[in-house]
Design a protein around this motif. Structure first.
Motif, PDB file in Angstrom:
ATOM      1  N   ILE A 144     -12.516 -44.933  -5.944  1.00 13.06           N
ATOM      2  CA  ILE A 144     -13.877 -44.686  -6.453  1.00 13.06           C
ATOM      3  C   ILE A 144     -14.073 -45.344  -7.821  1.00 13.06           C
ATOM      4  CG2 ILE A 144     -15.499 -42.896  -7.160  1.00 13.06           C
ATOM      5  CD1 ILE A 144     -14.005 -41.030  -5.174  1.00 13.06           C
ATOM      6  N   ARG A 145     -13.124 -45.118  -8.724  1.00 17.06           N
ATOM      7  CA  ARG A 145     -13.265 -45.661 -10.077  1.00 17.06           C
ATOM      8  C   ARG A 145     -13.228 -47.182 -10.103  1.00 17.06           C
ATOM      9  NH1 ARG A 145     -15.704 -41.958 -13.141  1.00 17.06           N
ATOM     10  NH2 ARG A 145     -14.500 -40.033 -13.392  1.00 17.06           N
ATOM     11  N   GLY A 146     -12.526 -47.769  -9.146  1.00 12.42           N
ATOM     12  CA  GLY A 146     -12.405 -49.224  -9.138  1.00 12.42           C
ATOM     13  C   GLY A 146     -13.382 -49.925  -8.232  1.00 12.42           C
ATOM     14  N   ALA A 147     -14.387 -49.211  -7.745  1.00 13.95           N
ATOM     15  CA  ALA A 147     -15.324 -49.803  -6.793  1.00 13.95           C
ATOM     16  C   ALA A 147     -16.103 -50.972  -7.389  1.00 13.95           C
ATOM     17  CB  ALA A 147     -16.289 -48.740  -6.273  1.00 13.95           C
ATOM     18  N   ASP A 148     -16.349 -50.939  -8.685  1.00 17.92           N
ATOM     19  CA  ASP A 148     -17.159 -51.982  -9.320  1.00 17.92           C
ATOM     20  C   ASP A 148     -16.326 -52.967 -10.142  1.00 17.92           C
ATOM     21  OD1 ASP A 148     -19.519 -50.847  -8.294  1.00 17.92           O
ATOM     22  OD2 ASP A 148     -19.574 -49.395  -9.930  1.00 17.92           O
ATOM     23  N   TRP A 149     -15.026 -52.968  -9.967  1.00 17.89           N
ATOM     24  CA  TRP A 149     -14.186 -53.890 -10.709  1.00 17.89           C
ATOM     25  C   TRP A 149     -14.415 -55.333 -10.238  1.00 17.89           C
ATOM     26  CZ3 TRP A 149      -8.787 -51.011 -10.765  1.00 17.89           C
ATOM     27  CH2 TRP A 149      -8.907 -49.881 -11.587  1.00 17.89           C
ATOM     28  N   GLY A 150     -14.034 -56.269 -11.079  1.00 20.41           N
ATOM     29  CA  GLY A 150     -14.140 -57.676 -10.737  1.00 20.41           C
ATOM     30  C   GLY A 150     -13.086 -58.095  -9.730  1.00 20.41           C
ATOM     31  N   PRO A 151     -13.160 -59.351  -9.248  1.00 15.82           N
ATOM     32  CA  PRO A 151     -12.262 -59.817  -8.183  1.00 15.82           C
ATOM     33  C   PRO A 151     -10.779 -59.651  -8.506  1.00 15.82           C
ATOM     34  CG  PRO A 151     -14.046 -61.367  -8.520  1.00 15.82           C
ATOM     35  CD  PRO A 151     -14.155 -60.364  -9.619  1.00 15.82           C
ATOM     36  N   ALA A 152     -10.355 -60.034  -9.720  1.00 22.32           N
ATOM     37  CA  ALA A 152      -8.936 -59.947 -10.062  1.00 22.32           C
ATOM     38  C   ALA A 152      -8.455 -58.498 -10.052  1.00 22.32           C
ATOM     39  CB  ALA A 152      -8.685 -60.575 -11.427  1.00 22.32           C
ATOM     40  N   MET A 153      -9.217 -57.611 -10.681  1.00 29.32           N
ATOM     41  CA  MET A 153      -8.819 -56.214 -10.750  1.00 29.32           C
ATOM     42  C   MET A 153      -8.929 -55.521  -9.395  1.00 29.32           C
ATOM     43  SD  MET A 153      -7.605 -55.619 -13.631  1.00 29.32           S
ATOM     44  CE  MET A 153      -7.467 -53.842 -13.480  1.00 29.32           C
ATOM     45  N   ARG A 154      -9.820 -56.022  -8.549  1.00 28.78           N
ATOM     46  CA  ARG A 154      -9.911 -55.446  -7.201  1.00 28.78           C
ATOM     47  C   ARG A 154      -8.635 -55.726  -6.414  1.00 28.78           C
ATOM     48  NH1 ARG A 154     -14.628 -53.487  -5.280  1.00 28.78           N
ATOM     49  NH2 ARG A 154     -14.099 -54.031  -3.129  1.00 28.78           N
ATOM     50  N   GLY A 155      -8.015 -56.868  -6.679  1.00 33.63           N
ATOM     51  CA  GLY A 155      -6.733 -57.147  -6.044  1.00 33.63           C
ATOM     52  C   GLY A 155      -5.662 -56.177  -6.500  1.00 33.63           C
ATOM     53  N   VAL A 156      -5.655 -55.900  -7.806  1.00 35.02           N
ATOM     54  CA  VAL A 156      -4.715 -54.909  -8.350  1.00 35.02           C
ATOM     55  C   VAL A 156      -5.002 -53.541  -7.744  1.00 35.02           C
ATOM     56  CG1 VAL A 156      -3.967 -53.734 -10.448  1.00 35.02           C
ATOM     57  CG2 VAL A 156      -4.425 -56.200 -10.480  1.00 35.02           C
ATOM     58  N   ARG A 157      -6.268 -53.214  -7.625  1.00 35.99           N
ATOM     59  CA  ARG A 157      -6.678 -51.938  -7.019  1.00 35.99           C
ATOM     60  C   ARG A 157      -6.168 -51.826  -5.590  1.00 35.99           C
ATOM     61  NH1 ARG A 157     -11.862 -51.490  -4.231  1.00 35.99           N
ATOM     62  NH2 ARG A 157     -12.542 -49.320  -3.939  1.00 35.99           N
ATOM     63  N   ALA A 158      -6.348 -52.895  -4.803  1.00 36.64           N
ATOM     64  CA  ALA A 158      -5.896 -52.869  -3.409  1.00 36.64           C
ATOM     65  C   ALA A 158      -4.387 -52.683  -3.337  1.00 36.64           C
ATOM     66  CB  ALA A 158      -6.311 -54.160  -2.703  1.00 36.64           C
ATOM     67  N   LEU A 159      -3.654 -53.363  -4.215  1.00 31.78           N
ATOM     68  CA  LEU A 159      -2.197 -53.216  -4.238  1.00 31.78           C
ATOM     69  C   LEU A 159      -1.809 -51.788  -4.603  1.00 31.78           C
ATOM     70  CD1 LEU A 159       0.622 -54.450  -4.075  1.00 31.78           C
ATOM     71  CD2 LEU A 159       0.390 -55.107  -6.490  1.00 31.78           C
ATOM     72  N   GLY A 160      -2.494 -51.215  -5.582  1.00 29.72           N
ATOM     73  CA  GLY A 160      -2.212 -49.838  -5.965  1.00 29.72           C
ATOM     74  C   GLY A 160      -2.463 -48.865  -4.826  1.00 29.72           C
ATOM     75  N   LEU A 161      -3.545 -49.089  -4.095  1.00 29.64           N
ATOM     76  CA  LEU A 161      -3.852 -48.221  -2.964  1.00 29.64           C
ATOM     77  C   LEU A 161      -2.788 -48.328  -1.878  1.00 29.64           C
ATOM     78  CD1 LEU A 161      -7.708 -48.827  -2.714  1.00 29.64           C
ATOM     79  CD2 LEU A 161      -6.575 -46.687  -3.342  1.00 29.64           C
ATOM     80  N   VAL A 162      -2.309 -49.541  -1.619  1.00 29.75           N
ATOM     81  CA  VAL A 162      -1.264 -49.733  -0.605  1.00 29.75           C
ATOM     82  C   VAL A 162       0.014 -49.014  -1.018  1.00 29.75           C
ATOM     83  CG1 VAL A 162       0.298 -51.455   0.385  1.00 29.75           C
ATOM     84  CG2 VAL A 162      -2.155 -51.870   0.364  1.00 29.75           C
ATOM     85  N   VAL A 163       0.395 -49.152  -2.294  1.00 27.49           N
ATOM     86  CA  VAL A 163       1.611 -48.491  -2.775  1.00 27.49           C
ATOM     87  C   VAL A 163       1.468 -46.979  -2.658  1.00 27.49           C
ATOM     88  CG1 VAL A 163       3.027 -48.042  -4.809  1.00 27.49           C
ATOM     89  CG2 VAL A 163       2.281 -50.374  -4.300  1.00 27.49           C
TER      90      VAL A 163
END
Length: 569
Positions: free
Chosen positions: A154-173
């Motif tokens: 939820i908090r990372g829904a509006d992040w930019g492309p680079a941070m969205r990649g970090v977000r996706a990795l965090g969610l997978v972990v």
């Protein structure tokens, strides 16, 4: 009230509610999974990734929770086997989950409503089984990962492309860690979709939002596939071959009806957790053999839940989200899609109760913000009293998990008709020499749970010692029918048959066990003794060599092999 101050109060109250659990020891499943588990106490770290959750014969070897086992192993080394450290960790993790729930509520609800829901979650008595029992850490870690992942999503829904990649990795972990803690974390993608459906300030349509988040869900799908492949490699089966004793002789339709009949009890435990129990299996909650009143009640609860979600989706999205969360988190452990081993357990409500916190917070917020002063006065008067009652019930309940003795004592008080209560009563009577009374309790327990493998083996051993070999044999043959791919019943039956001088029958039983279970030291040893009974010492020696070479620690079999070799020479 600021979020920081609300977090302080939720954390403080949550910690205070479980201070009494710090005096608990290892109880119930803690014994096998932690204290007597060689992987936890002195095994190699590599074994954590290769061992099933249950590792003793006659137990369910189809669960795989390496993260939880790793946590226990690290704690065993850190606390040197002291249960105090384990209980302190459980309490701290529960507090972290409570703070995470508060943070989620803070996003969706007004601050007073979020605080009410956060306190509700932190002190709810139905959580005691998960928090005050060491093995409940599996529930806590899985919930922590799901809640943390939802916050990141939820908090990372509006992040930019680079941070969205970090977000996706965090969610997978987080997803992989949650799955490795307990399988209930599988619900994470569905829970994230619920936030999209009931998001009040989305700004764009649901389809467009889900399309934008497609890479995240594809990554989570890949993570789930990886976990399932890993699990399948360790267990030699994707789903395992779990046999649920209570569904022995029950068809799929009756199992589903039984699952539906439990929903009113879910509701009662979440809303009015006054009566709590260690066991809810038959006959406490009976198997539904048709459209019973309990089944109708279950369908009614589900129908009302659907109506509440539909009616409140726009007016009170927090309420809709909460009710939907409860349903989504319960379905995998509800026995609807597949049997899970229990009809109902309070620990299974830990993650679903996050949804209950949303629902309670929404109702509390509606009352506190109501234009009529009477409603606000009711809320201000009732909410603190309700919180105090929940807190008191939790504090009262935590000592139940002090030891296995207190757990069984509680079960005898709460549910004396439980098969498990009769089983443990039988063991106690046997210890003090009351053989006839123990035999009666064993027979009642077996009648209540005719498909429970461990019970059948335990009752058989006791009844054999009383001299009733025929009854003991019938119980073991039923156990073999229940779990034909487990070794324990074959071992016990072959030993008993050999003791009765029935060598040929013992040989038949043990060869069947080896064919179905595979090479196993005790089975090889029993096979050797069956050959001795037939006078074939050469074959007995070959079987004992297999027993000696099958696993370390076979000293007694080495001695027996030497005796047979001396007899041959």
């Amino acid at each position: 009230m600021t979020g920081l101050r609300a977090g302080f109060w939720v954390g403080l109250i949550g910690l205070a509610a479980y201070l009494t659990s710090l005096g608990n020891g290892f109880a119930y499943d803690d014994e096998l999974i932690v204290r007597l588990n060689p992987v936890v106490t002195d095994g190699e770290w590599s074994e954590v990734l290769q061992a099933p959750y249950w590792h003793f014969e006659g137990t369910d070897g189809t669960l795989f929770r390496p993260v939880t086992i790793a946590a226990f192993k690290a704690q065993w080394a850190l606390w040197q086997g002291s249960p105090l450290g384990f209980h302190a960790v459980n309490t701290v993790v529960h507090t972290l989950v409570s703070l995470g729930v508060l943070a989620l509520l803070w996003i969706v609800l007004a601050p007073p409503a979020a605080l009410a829901g956060g306190i509700f979650f932190a002190i709810h008595p139905v959580h005691v089984e998960a928090v005050a029992n060491v093995v409940g850490l599996a529930e806590l870690l899985a919930a922590l990962m799901v809640v943390a992942a939802a916050l990141l999503y939820i908090r990372g829904a509006d992040w930019g492309p680079a941070m969205r990649g970090v977000r996706a990795l965090g969610l997978v972990v987080m997803y992989l860690v949650g799955l490795g803690a307990k399988e209930i974390a599988v619900t994470l993608p569905a829970i994230l979709i619920l936030f999209e459906i009931f998001r009040p300030d989305a700004g764009v349509g649901l389809r467009r939002r889900l399309s934008r988040e497609a890479p995240v869900f594809l990554a989570l799908g890949a993570a789930l596939t990886t976990y399932l492949a890993w699990r399948g490699a360790v267990l030699s089966s994707l789903a395992g071959e779990t046999h649920t004793w209570m569904f022995y002789g029950v068809d799929t339709g009756e199992r589903i009806l039984s699952a539906v009949s439990v929903w009113p009890e879910y509701l009662r435990l979440l809303v009015a957790p006054v009566a709590l129990s260690v066991d809810y299996g038959p006959p406490v909650i009976p198997i539904a053999r048709g459209m019973t009143p309990e089944v109708f009640g279950g369908f009614l609860v589900f129908a009302v839940a659907v109506l509440v979600v539909g009616a409140s989706r726009r007016r009170s999205p927090g309420l809709a989200l909460g009710v939907a969360w409860i349903a989504v988190a319960l379905l995998p452990v509800s026995n609807v899609f597949f049997p899970i081993g229990v009809l109902l357990a309070e620990r299974l409500l830990y993650l679903p109760s996050v949804g209950a916190a949303f629902a309670v917070g929404s109702v509390a917020g509606w009352l506190l913000a109501h234009p009529r002063a009477r409603f606000r006065q009711i809320a201000v008067g009732v909410l603190p009293i309700a919180a105090l009652l929940l807190f008191a019930r939790t504090v009262q309940r935590t000592p139940v998990w002090m030891s296995t003795f207190t757990v069984i004592q509680s079960l005898n008080d709460d549910q004396p008709e439980s098969y498990y209560a009769y089983w443990k009563r039988a063991e106690g009577l046997a210890r003090v020499g009351l053989t006839d009374e123990a035999r009666t309790s064993y027979e009642v327990s077996v009648a209540l749970a005719p498909g429970h493998y461990g019970l059948l083996c335990a009752a058989s051993e006791f009844i054999y010692r009383t001299g009733d070999a025929a009854r003991s044999e019938s119980l073991l043959r039923r156990a073999i029918e229940v779990l034909p791919h487990e070794a324990n019943a074959y071992q016990l039956l072959s030993i008993q048959l050999l003791g009765r001088g029935l060598g040929r029958q013992a040989h038949s039983v043990v060869t069947e066990g080896l064919a179905r279970y595979g090479p196993e030291r005790q089975l090889w040893a029993s096979l050797a003794e069956s050959y001795v009974a037939k006078g074939d010492l050469e074959a007995a020696a070959r079987a004992l060599r297999a027993a000696v070479g099958s696993a370390p620690g076979a000293e007694k079999h080495e001695v027996r092999l030497a005796q047979i070799l001396d007899a041959i020479s």
